[in-house]
Design an enzyme around this catalytic site. Structure first.
Site, PDB file in Angstrom:
ATOM      1  N   ARG A 256       0.823  -1.308   0.027  1.00 46.91           N
ATOM      2  CA  ARG A 256      -0.083  -0.038   0.033  1.00 46.91           C
ATOM      3  C   ARG A 256       0.799   1.338  -0.005  1.00 46.91           C
ATOM      4  O   ARG A 256       0.345   2.473   0.034  1.00 46.91           O
ATOM      5  CB  ARG A 256      -0.893  -0.104   1.186  1.00 46.91           C
ATOM      6  CG  ARG A 256      -2.336   0.811   0.912  1.00 46.91           C
ATOM      7  CD  ARG A 256      -2.232   2.215   1.565  1.00 46.91           C
ATOM      8  NE  ARG A 256      -3.529   3.008   1.493  1.00 46.91           N
ATOM      9  CZ  ARG A 256      -3.947   3.675   2.107  1.00 46.91           C
ATOM     10  NH1 ARG A 256      -3.205   4.066   3.288  1.00 46.91           N
ATOM     11  NH2 ARG A 256      -5.144   4.311   1.971  1.00 46.91           N
ATOM     12  N   SER A 257       2.069   1.081  -0.240  1.00 46.30           N
ATOM     13  CA  SER A 257       3.028   2.250  -0.006  1.00 46.30           C
ATOM     14  C   SER A 257       3.616   2.676  -1.181  1.00 46.30           C
ATOM     15  O   SER A 257       4.096   2.114  -2.070  1.00 46.30           O
ATOM     16  CB  SER A 257       4.206   1.865   0.910  1.00 46.30           C
ATOM     17  OG  SER A 257       5.323   2.551   0.793  1.00 46.30           O
ATOM     18  N   PRO A 258       3.058   4.062  -1.654  1.00 42.25           N
ATOM     19  CA  PRO A 258       3.673   4.330  -3.024  1.00 42.25           C
ATOM     20  C   PRO A 258       5.161   4.495  -2.996  1.00 42.25           C
ATOM     21  O   PRO A 258       5.720   4.484  -4.038  1.00 42.25           O
ATOM     22  CB  PRO A 258       3.130   5.790  -3.161  1.00 42.25           C
ATOM     23  CG  PRO A 258       2.704   6.309  -1.661  1.00 42.25           C
ATOM     24  CD  PRO A 258       2.205   4.851  -1.031  1.00 42.25           C
TER      25      PRO A 258
END
Length: 217
Positions: free
Chosen positions: A12-14
């Site tokens: 979920r981490s860009p």
């Protein structure tokens, strides 16, 4: 001797997405191995996380990640659907998380198959690369295939023993904390943490201090 470092990474981490191509290049060009250790996002690990953050942070994150992607020449859009199911108005994050739990377990399975780095690159490229409804059709199947893996086989392994994969994720999160940081992407070499997509040069500098060599040198 091949050097190794741990990579604590979230689907979920860009910033995790943005750092991955550089780590692919690092392993391609240098005699170094990345141990991919998927973890759950802090919003899942910490109840009420989004009720506590400074309201200026999310808008800045969107601007900053778009800027970095443009600078690196990477396709980028906030995922649709979001890998985390949450109420953006209230900040509530339910316990039931079908997307992020499947993705994180798949990341563990891919790492155990020796394809962790290529798998997270291909999967995050679909999730953050502007593919709407990335969770439908053959998007994930095709991404897994590009990484040299069979998505159905990975899902079957996880279904057979989900507790194993949850145990590995929990161990990864404990090791991440032990390393001295809570965020992702977090690279750890020789017990030294390097947090953030802008710390790759620092990691390489430290690896060179320990004898990092170009492949074929």
């Amino acid at each position: 001797m091949t050097l190794e470092y741990d990579l604590f990474w979230s689907f979920r981490s860009p910033y995790s997405y943005l750092v991955t191509p550089r780590l692919i290049e690092l392993e391609r060009d240098y005699d170094v191995h990345c141990n991919v250790r998927p973890v759950y996002p802090i919003a899942v690990r910490l109840d009420g996380f989004f009720k506590q953050v400074n309201p200026m942070w999310p808008p800045y994150l969107l601007k900053d990640t778009a800027r970095i992607a443009e600078m690196l020449g990477l396709p980028y859009a906030w995922p649709f659907p979001d890998p985390i199911v949450m109420n953006f108005k209230t900040g509530d994050v339910p316990k039931e998380q079908p997307y992020i739990r499947r993705l994180t377990r798949l990341g563990v399975a891919a790492a155990e198959a020796g394809k962790g780095l290529s798998f997270i690159r291909e999967m995050s490229g679909v999730i953050f690369g502007g593919v709407r409804n990335w969770n439908e059709g053959d998007h994930l199947k095709d991404a897994a295939a590009r990484a040299g893996l069979d998505l159905a086989e990975l899902d079957a392994l996880i279904e057979k023993d989900p507790d194993h994969y949850e145990g590995v994720i929990a161990a990864n999160e404990a090791a991440q904390k032990q390393a001295g940081h809570w965020g992702v992407p977090l690279m750890v070499f020789a017990d030294e943490p390097f947090f953030g997509q802008d710390r790759v040069d620092h990691l390489v500098w430290r690896l060179e201090k320990h004898g990092l060599k170009r492949r074929g040198a």
